[in-house]
Design an enzyme around this catalytic site. Structure first.
Site, PDB file in Angstrom:
ATOM      1  CE1 TYR A 121      -3.256  -2.811  -0.026  1.00  0.00           C
ATOM      2  CE2 TYR A 121      -3.932  -2.199   2.175  1.00  0.00           C
ATOM      3  CZ  TYR A 121      -4.082  -2.977   1.051  1.00  0.00           C
ATOM      4  OH  TYR A 121      -5.085  -3.930   1.008  1.00  0.00           O
ATOM      5  CE  LYS A 168       4.389 -17.182   0.021  1.00  0.00           C
ATOM      6  NZ  LYS A 168       3.693 -18.454   0.154  1.00  0.00           N
ATOM      7  CG  ASP A 200       1.137 -19.185   1.755  1.00  0.00           C
ATOM      8  OD1 ASP A 200       1.789 -19.160   2.822  1.00  0.00           O
ATOM      9  OD2 ASP A 200       1.597 -19.661   0.703  1.00  0.00           O
ATOM     10  CG  ASP A 224      -6.988  -4.668   4.086  1.00  0.00           C
ATOM     11  OD1 ASP A 224      -8.000  -4.688   4.809  1.00  0.00           O
ATOM     12  OD2 ASP A 224      -6.925  -4.050   3.011  1.00  0.00           O
ATOM     13  CG  ASP A 228     -11.732  -7.680   5.525  1.00  0.00           C
ATOM     14  OD1 ASP A 228     -11.366  -6.944   6.466  1.00  0.00           O
ATOM     15  OD2 ASP A 228     -12.309  -7.238   4.516  1.00  0.00           O
TER      16      ASP A 228
HETATM   17 MG    MG Z   1     -10.145  -3.874   4.289  1.00  0.00          MG
END
Ligand code: MG
Ligand code: NAI
Length: 327
Positions: A121, A168, A200, A224, A228
């Protein structure tokens, strides 16, 4: 002492759940707030051309803390700069299952500590030639150290035993290599126990055995997505609050977005937003009040009324009134 709180409802259900959090904070007799409302998001962009007007930035910068609902399509233009305005480097996302709710995984109590400033990001994207675009993934030792120190301190202060560092580094050897080695150095300095997990495989373990995890320190994108995913384990996005914490300032927001599929119907679950307000109370040092707000939300989740996302048919207002009653 009066605390000035910037209130930015934003778009869609942000307009519906933000007043719920404000009314819960107003119901606390032991803390004084002054709420200053400011605009951000799709609607104000359509009006003025700017998703995050300078006035809103100034209000958030000057306030003791900010409550943010959600933005729609302009989310990235709003929340990324707003996190910057409050200087936040850590995104704290607790995912808990509550008694009485029909969660996929009823024994979940995990706090994701997400690096909030860099990684994929970074915003550094380019079209190098027609048909080829690149993204620069930035990882710095400073930001990795800040998030690791924050994560280990958070675990200790909140009585969590297990700290997991998600990464990772087997593939992204330089960038996640630096993230991992820096976090491990922080753990060694503190004499703290920890595990590391490839992000992962961690996604799979979180689905199958979430009870084995307490605090998970993550690079930006992984935090992020994994948070979720955890929302899905505990009953949906309507339940997850978050804090964006900086050295001196902080912003509190539900993990969810503007939910255009249900916006305007008055049926959004206010729990995530109200729990975000509880995190704001923690941040300002009102631990007892924060606990009372959490208990009230928990009691209403258990006994109802509930919004449709949790299988009920109550409105946002009815649930909010029940939470205020509990208080
Ligand atoms: Mg989000
Ligand atoms: P979303 O979180 O808005 O919605 C995902 C699903 O969860 C929808 O079915 C929605 O109805 C449900 N949901 C979310 N919050 C709920 C609540 N409080 N009560 C009941 N149900 C709830 O994510 P989506 O659909 O990916 O994005 C919608 C818009 O929100 C997009 O324009 C996106 O850019 C924006 N967004 C903004 C964020 C922010 O402002 N921080 C974060 C995520 C998305």
């Amino acid at each position: 002492m009066t605390h000035e709180i910037a209130v930015i409802p934003g778009d869609g259900i942000g307009q519906e759940v933000t007043p719920a959090a404000v009314s819960v904070l107003e119901a606390l007799e032991t803390v004084d707030f002054e709420f200053v409302e400011a605009a951000a998001g799709d609607a104000v962009k359509a009006e003025t051309g700017e998703a995050l007007p300078q006035e809103t930035r100034d209000i958030a910068a000057d306030a003791d803390a900010t409550l943010f609902g959600a933005a729609g399509e302009t989310a990235a233009d709003v929340i990324l700069p707003l996190r910057d305005v409050v200087g936040s480097f850590a995104n704290v996302r607790p995912a808990r299952s509550y008694p009485g709710l029909d969660a996929v995984q009823p024994d979940t109590d995990i706090v994701f500590i997400r690096e909030n400033t860099e990684g994929v990001y970074s915003g550094i994207e380019n079209e190098i030639v027609d048909g080829v675009r690149t993204l620069t993934r930035v990882v710095t030792e400073d930001a990795s150290r800040d998030i690791a120190e924050f994560g280990f301190d958070y675990a200790k202060q909140n009585g969590y035993d297990d700290v997991t560092i998600a990464h990772k580094a087997n593939v992204m050897r330089e960038t996640d290599g630096l993230f991992l080695e820096t976090a491990e150095a922080v753990a060694a300095e503190r004499g703290a126990d920890y595990d590391t997990a490839l992000m992962d495989a961690l996604a799979m373990h979180l689905v199958m055995t979430p009870e084995e995890y307490d605090v998970v320190i993550c690079p930006n994108l992984a935090g992020d997505m994994l948070s979720d995913l955890a929302a899905g384990l505990v009953g949906g996005l309507g339940l997850l609050p978050s804090a964006n914490v900086g050295e001196e300032n902080a912003l509190f927001e539900p993990v969810h977005g503007s939910a255009p599929d249900i916006a305007g119907e008055g049926i959004a679950n206010p729990s995530a937003m109200v729990l975000s307000a509880a995190m704001l109370l923690d941040h300002l040092g009102y631990d007892e009040e924060a606990g009372r707000v959490r208990d009230a939300v928990e009691a209403v989740l258990e006994s109802g009324p509930r919004t449709p996302d949790l299988g009920g048919d109550a409105s946002t207002e009815a649930v909010t009134a029940a939470i205020v009653d509990e208080l």
